[in-house]
Design an enzyme around this catalytic site. Structure first.
Site, PDB file in Angstrom:
ATOM      1  N   GLY A  29      36.952  33.234  34.942  1.00  0.00           N
ATOM      2  CA  GLY A  29      36.686  33.124  36.210  1.00  0.00           C
ATOM      3  C   GLY A  29      37.780  33.978  36.963  1.00  0.00           C
ATOM      4  N   TYR A  30      37.464  34.291  38.253  1.00  0.00           N
ATOM      5  CA  TYR A  30      38.233  35.300  39.071  1.00  0.00           C
ATOM      6  C   TYR A  30      39.026  34.556  39.815  1.00  0.00           C
ATOM      7  CZ  TYR A  30      35.861  38.735  36.427  1.00  0.00           C
ATOM      8  OH  TYR A  30      35.136  39.488  35.397  1.00  0.00           O
ATOM      9  N   LEU A  31      40.224  34.955  40.107  1.00  0.00           N
ATOM     10  CA  LEU A  31      41.291  34.430  40.826  1.00  0.00           C
ATOM     11  C   LEU A  31      41.346  34.997  42.296  1.00  0.00           C
ATOM     12  CD1 LEU A  31      44.118  33.631  38.193  1.00  0.00           C
ATOM     13  CD2 LEU A  31      42.146  32.171  38.921  1.00  0.00           C
TER      14      LEU A  31
END
Length: 159
Positions: A29-31
């Site tokens: 997942g991308y923060l």
């Protein structure tokens, strides 16, 4: 400074399946992500890492990757990461002295299969397997960070 030089391709057939040496399940997942940089958390094979990438042309990237505790990775994926998460199986193939990674996406990006090769220089010559299709190295739609914003199923041909 870490550097990644990577070329990406669509596939013209499933003949690559006969050459798979190993397969890994990934959840990431991308923060943070924008046109030039991203911060990603990934869990793969019982290990977790945080990764920072920056690019201007889609092929040559600055890349930094560090291991993090599994509990931190799970919490970041569950509570902080943008949705949808990227779920994929990475198939490893070794062909003509290079390691190819074929990513078979699941979930919101189901149907997308992309082959990647990391090179030592932007102009390095490499063998192109018969199953290799159109190059998409500079097509930002195929960046994993963008697939977490606008999944493949929303823009794929025939959808």
């Amino acid at each position: 400074m870490g550097v990644e030089i990577e070329r990406k391709f669509l596939l013209s057939s499933n003949a690559w399946e006969d050459e798979v040496e190993e397969s890994l399940s990934m959840r990431q997942g991308y923060l943070s992500h924008d046109a030039q940089s991203s911060v990603r958390v990934r869990i793969c094979n019982g290990l977790a890492d945080i990764n920072v990438k920056s690019t201007r042309d889609g092929i040559y990237r600055l890349e930094y990757e560090y291991p993090i505790p599994m509990q931190d990775a799970r919490e970041l994926l569950n509570k902080v990461a943008h949705r949808p998460l990227i779920e994929k199986t990475r198939h490893i193939l070794r062909i003509a002295g290079h390691c190819w990674e074929v990513d078979e996406f699941h979930g919101e990006n189901k149907g997308l299969i992309v082959a990647e090769i990391e090179l030592g220089s932007v102009d390095e010559v490499f063998h192109r397997p018969r199953w290799l299709g159109k190059e998409i190295s500079t097509d930002a739609r195929y960046y994993n960070s963008n697939l977490s914003k606008l999944p493949y199923r929303y823009w794929a041909e025939g959808s």
